[in-house]
Design a protein around this motif. Structure first.
Motif, PDB file in Angstrom:
ATOM      1  N   SER A 202      33.253  -1.910 -16.992  1.00 26.27           N
ATOM      2  CA  SER A 202      32.037  -0.720 -17.005  1.00 26.27           C
ATOM      3  C   SER A 202      30.780  -1.666 -16.870  1.00 26.27           C
ATOM      4  CB  SER A 202      32.142   0.318 -18.018  1.00 26.27           C
ATOM      5  OG  SER A 202      32.003  -0.627 -19.066  1.00 26.27           O
ATOM      6  N   ASN A 203      30.597  -2.743 -17.455  1.00 30.30           N
ATOM      7  CA  ASN A 203      29.415  -3.424 -17.309  1.00 30.30           C
ATOM      8  C   ASN A 203      28.858  -3.530 -15.713  1.00 30.30           C
ATOM      9  OD1 ASN A 203      27.472  -5.727 -17.233  1.00 30.30           O
ATOM     10  ND2 ASN A 203      27.437  -5.442 -19.431  1.00 30.30           N
ATOM     11  N   PRO A 204      29.436  -4.299 -15.123  1.00 28.97           N
ATOM     12  CA  PRO A 204      29.118  -4.466 -13.719  1.00 28.97           C
ATOM     13  C   PRO A 204      29.082  -3.189 -12.960  1.00 28.97           C
ATOM     14  CG  PRO A 204      31.357  -5.506 -13.915  1.00 28.97           C
ATOM     15  CD  PRO A 204      30.761  -5.257 -15.167  1.00 28.97           C
ATOM     16  N   SER A 205      30.263  -2.185 -13.346  1.00 25.89           N
ATOM     17  CA  SER A 205      30.242  -0.984 -12.523  1.00 25.89           C
ATOM     18  C   SER A 205      28.842  -0.279 -12.780  1.00 25.89           C
ATOM     19  CB  SER A 205      31.543  -0.250 -13.214  1.00 25.89           C
ATOM     20  OG  SER A 205      32.656  -0.972 -13.050  1.00 25.89           O
ATOM     21  N   ILE A 206      28.408  -0.267 -14.156  1.00 22.58           N
ATOM     22  CA  ILE A 206      27.343   0.487 -14.374  1.00 22.58           C
ATOM     23  C   ILE A 206      25.915  -0.229 -13.607  1.00 22.58           C
ATOM     24  CG2 ILE A 206      25.773   1.144 -16.130  1.00 22.58           C
ATOM     25  CD1 ILE A 206      27.895   1.360 -18.293  1.00 22.58           C
ATOM     26  N   GLN A 207      26.311  -1.497 -13.656  1.00 21.59           N
ATOM     27  CA  GLN A 207      25.108  -2.460 -13.024  1.00 21.59           C
ATOM     28  C   GLN A 207      24.879  -2.201 -11.715  1.00 21.59           C
ATOM     29  OE1 GLN A 207      25.655  -6.616 -13.517  1.00 21.59           O
ATOM     30  NE2 GLN A 207      24.294  -7.121 -11.930  1.00 21.59           N
ATOM     31  N   PHE A 208      26.088  -2.134 -10.928  1.00 24.33           N
ATOM     32  CA  PHE A 208      26.096  -2.150  -9.648  1.00 24.33           C
ATOM     33  C   PHE A 208      25.861  -0.542  -9.254  1.00 24.33           C
ATOM     34  CE2 PHE A 208      27.599  -6.199  -9.255  1.00 24.33           C
ATOM     35  CZ  PHE A 208      27.221  -6.638  -8.083  1.00 24.33           C
ATOM     36  N   MET A 209      26.335   0.390  -9.845  1.00 26.30           N
ATOM     37  CA  MET A 209      25.862   1.636  -9.583  1.00 26.30           C
ATOM     38  C   MET A 209      24.401   2.100  -9.651  1.00 26.30           C
ATOM     39  SD  MET A 209      27.403   5.232 -11.747  1.00 26.30           S
ATOM     40  CE  MET A 209      26.139   4.835 -13.159  1.00 26.30           C
ATOM     41  N   LEU A 210      23.712   1.590 -10.514  1.00 27.93           N
ATOM     42  CA  LEU A 210      22.294   1.621 -10.951  1.00 27.93           C
ATOM     43  C   LEU A 210      21.668   0.748  -9.851  1.00 27.93           C
ATOM     44  CD1 LEU A 210      21.829   1.010 -14.707  1.00 27.93           C
ATOM     45  CD2 LEU A 210      21.634   3.300 -13.556  1.00 27.93           C
ATOM     46  N   TYR A 211      22.094  -0.204  -9.354  1.00 28.38           N
ATOM     47  CA  TYR A 211      21.506  -1.444  -8.249  1.00 28.38           C
ATOM     48  C   TYR A 211      21.504  -0.315  -7.026  1.00 28.38           C
ATOM     49  CZ  TYR A 211      20.721  -5.023  -5.110  1.00 28.38           C
ATOM     50  OH  TYR A 211      20.188  -5.936  -3.992  1.00 28.38           O
ATOM     51  N   GLU A 212      22.887  -0.130  -6.852  1.00 22.86           N
ATOM     52  CA  GLU A 212      23.121   0.649  -5.046  1.00 22.86           C
ATOM     53  C   GLU A 212      22.123   1.907  -4.991  1.00 22.86           C
ATOM     54  OE1 GLU A 212      24.310  -0.593  -2.639  1.00 22.86           O
ATOM     55  OE2 GLU A 212      25.651  -2.360  -3.539  1.00 22.86           O
ATOM     56  N   THR A 213      22.328   2.702  -6.288  1.00 25.42           N
ATOM     57  CA  THR A 213      21.341   3.682  -6.391  1.00 25.42           C
ATOM     58  C   THR A 213      19.950   3.683  -6.194  1.00 25.42           C
ATOM     59  OG1 THR A 213      23.077   4.616  -7.554  1.00 25.42           O
ATOM     60  CG2 THR A 213      21.088   6.321  -7.478  1.00 25.42           C
ATOM     61  N   ILE A 214      19.326   2.775  -7.069  1.00 28.58           N
ATOM     62  CA  ILE A 214      18.016   2.828  -7.041  1.00 28.58           C
ATOM     63  C   ILE A 214      17.658   2.102  -5.650  1.00 28.58           C
ATOM     64  CG2 ILE A 214      15.935   1.343  -8.048  1.00 28.58           C
ATOM     65  CD1 ILE A 214      17.607   1.401 -10.631  1.00 28.58           C
ATOM     66  N   LEU A 215      18.315   1.012  -5.204  1.00 27.25           N
ATOM     67  CA  LEU A 215      18.154   0.406  -3.718  1.00 27.25           C
ATOM     68  C   LEU A 215      18.132   1.293  -2.735  1.00 27.25           C
ATOM     69  CD1 LEU A 215      17.730  -2.210  -2.359  1.00 27.25           C
ATOM     70  CD2 LEU A 215      19.907  -2.471  -2.262  1.00 27.25           C
ATOM     71  N   GLY A 216      19.082   2.141  -2.764  1.00 30.74           N
ATOM     72  CA  GLY A 216      19.170   3.385  -1.708  1.00 30.74           C
ATOM     73  C   GLY A 216      18.058   4.113  -1.930  1.00 30.74           C
ATOM     74  N   LYS A 217      17.648   4.508  -2.867  1.00 30.61           N
ATOM     75  CA  LYS A 217      16.366   5.625  -2.878  1.00 30.61           C
ATOM     76  C   LYS A 217      15.174   4.654  -2.349  1.00 30.61           C
ATOM     77  CE  LYS A 217      18.230   8.807  -6.350  1.00 30.61           C
ATOM     78  NZ  LYS A 217      17.809   9.289  -7.928  1.00 30.61           N
ATOM     79  N   LEU A 218      14.949   3.535  -2.645  1.00 34.28           N
ATOM     80  CA  LEU A 218      13.804   2.702  -2.280  1.00 34.28           C
ATOM     81  C   LEU A 218      13.753   2.536  -0.800  1.00 34.28           C
ATOM     82  CD1 LEU A 218      11.500   1.258  -3.126  1.00 34.28           C
ATOM     83  CD2 LEU A 218      13.043  -0.800  -3.587  1.00 34.28           C
ATOM     84  N   LYS A 219      15.126   2.234  -0.151  1.00 38.93           N
ATOM     85  CA  LYS A 219      15.236   1.967   1.258  1.00 38.93           C
ATOM     86  C   LYS A 219      15.024   3.296   2.055  1.00 38.93           C
ATOM     87  CE  LYS A 219      18.289  -1.909   1.513  1.00 38.93           C
ATOM     88  NZ  LYS A 219      19.453  -2.367   1.895  1.00 38.93           N
ATOM     89  N   LYS A 220      15.384   4.560   1.323  1.00 40.27           N
ATOM     90  CA  LYS A 220      15.246   5.782   1.901  1.00 40.27           C
ATOM     91  C   LYS A 220      13.613   6.209   1.992  1.00 40.27           C
ATOM     92  CE  LYS A 220      17.022  10.440   1.745  1.00 40.27           C
ATOM     93  NZ  LYS A 220      17.925  11.461   1.008  1.00 40.27           N
ATOM     94  N   ARG A 221      13.009   6.066   0.814  1.00 40.43           N
ATOM     95  CA  ARG A 221      11.652   6.159   0.639  1.00 40.43           C
ATOM     96  C   ARG A 221      10.913   5.415   1.678  1.00 40.43           C
ATOM     97  NH1 ARG A 221       9.162   6.331  -5.150  1.00 40.43           N
ATOM     98  NH2 ARG A 221      10.792   8.123  -5.168  1.00 40.43           N
ATOM     99  N   ARG A 222      11.363   4.214   1.795  1.00 40.07           N
ATOM    100  CA  ARG A 222      10.511   3.056   2.700  1.00 40.07           C
ATOM    101  C   ARG A 222      10.576   4.001   4.047  1.00 40.07           C
ATOM    102  NH1 ARG A 222       9.928  -2.003   0.139  1.00 40.07           N
ATOM    103  NH2 ARG A 222       8.852  -1.340  -1.769  1.00 40.07           N
ATOM    104  N   ALA A 223      11.885   4.325   4.463  1.00 41.42           N
ATOM    105  CA  ALA A 223      12.222   4.785   5.924  1.00 41.42           C
ATOM    106  C   ALA A 223      11.442   5.903   6.341  1.00 41.42           C
ATOM    107  CB  ALA A 223      13.559   4.742   6.139  1.00 41.42           C
ATOM    108  N   GLN A 224      11.079   6.700   5.095  1.00 38.13           N
ATOM    109  CA  GLN A 224      10.419   8.095   5.380  1.00 38.13           C
ATOM    110  C   GLN A 224       8.837   7.806   5.345  1.00 38.13           C
ATOM    111  OE1 GLN A 224      11.786  10.594   1.974  1.00 38.13           O
ATOM    112  NE2 GLN A 224      13.788  10.987   3.279  1.00 38.13           N
TER     113      GLN A 224
END
Length: 341
Positions: A202-224
């Protein structure tokens, strides 16, 4: 070269660099986790003080005890994890697109799917690499355990130095650990601590979930934005990795302590309260004799080490992935030019 293999190789490279930078912190943290005497004065020492104490009493090399199997374990773990993560991630993306065609969802991989992907990858990784990390834990704690064997003994001045030299500095490499573990519990002994380690997926699971989620939102905001670019800098990747690892470590740290206790050498003739038959027995004895404080020993050190290692790992991995893809694209372009000439 497949995208999964590229990510696997990049993850292995990033893991090795992160391990080399943060290994002394990891050694001190493992010793903190496996310290079972609540009255031990070492618990009052800070991380830097403990590092200085190890250097003073045992030499610089002990901060890097077990480094070789640790590097092998890191390269193997990161390579295996990223390889299977990319495979499972691709399957999740395909499934999401199929759902979109059926009118369900927007075609992106959700947080739950990201969590499942990371968990599956982590389980495969744990089952394949647990023996390596057991060896690393034994080697990181070996000197301290050996010196404790002399505690309470009164030695004459003439024999004390000789005895300490013989006991505290025996040859103790990977082969010695493997033989020791096999004699203790056979082949299954190499999977000691695997249960809490599997739960710790669950540690890397939580880690990657947070990472992918924040990264995806950041890229989406940059694209907009007005620039229309969704690029992320190495520094931003570093910070994202740090934040993601911090959140995951705080939640799962008690499991890490239990795992380290189980993998460290058990005192055969010592106090029964310091001998663990399994995960549940370790948890019960830690609560009974040390209180809940025992589950958080060395947490400050671990947060610094884990956050720094994860941040370096993510930054280096992303850079290596980009470099490898660039080299492959350049090589493919040169091959096309040669064929046309």
């Amino acid at each position: 070269m497949s995208d999964a293999l590229i990510n696997g190789l990049a993850g292995a490279g990033g893991g090795i660099i992160a391990q080399l930078i943060t290994y002394p912190l990891q050694t001190v943290n493992t010793r903190q986790q496996t310290e079972r005497d609540p009255k031990n004065e070492k618990k009052n020492l800070g991380t830097l003080q403990q590092m200085c104490q190890v250097v003073k009493n045992e030499g610089w090399e002990r901060l890097y005890g077990g480094l070789t199997p640790s590097l092998v374990g890191t390269a193997t773990s990161q390579g295996v994890y990223y390889y299977f993560y990319q495979i499972f991630r691709h399957k999740a993306e395909v499934a999401a697109l199929q759902q979109k065609m059926l009118g369900v969802g927007d075609g992106s991989v959700g947080m739950l799917s990201s969590l499942i992907v990371a968990a599956l990858s982590g389980c495969v990784n744990v089952l394949l690499t647990n023996p390596i990390w057991l060896v690393v834990t034994r080697m990181q704690t070996h000197r301290k355990d050996s010196s404790k064997a002399l505690s309470g003994q009164k030695l004459s001045d003439a024999t004390e130095q000789t005895t300490l030299s013989a006991v505290e500095r025996p040859p103790y490499g990977t082969s010695n650990v493997v033989q020791e573990v096999y004699q203790e519990a056979g082949v299954l002994g190499f999977w000691k601590g695997v249960l809490p380690t599997l739960i710790m997926v669950s540690n890397p699971s939580i880690q990657f979930m947070l990472y992918e989620t924040i990264l995806g939102k950041l890229k989406k905001r940059r694209a907009q934005s007005k620039t229309g670019s969704n690029g992320v800098t190495a520094v931003e990747i570093f910070l994202l990795g740090a934040v993601a690892k911090l959140g995951a470590t705080v939640v799962t740290y008690p499991l890490l302590v239990v795992k380290s206790r189980l993998q460290a050498r058990q005192a055969k003739d010592g106090d029964k309260k310091q001998q663990y038959k399994g995960t549940l027995d370790a948890i019960i004895k830690m609560i009974r004799y040390e209180g809940f404080y025992g589950f958080y020993k060395g947490m400050g050190t671990k947060i610094v080490q884990s956050v720094l290692a994860a941040a370096v790992l993510f930054m280096v991995k992303e850079e290596l992935v980009n470099k490898i893809r660039s080299l492959l694209a350049k090589g493919a372009s040169n091959n096309v030019k040669r064929k046309l000439m």
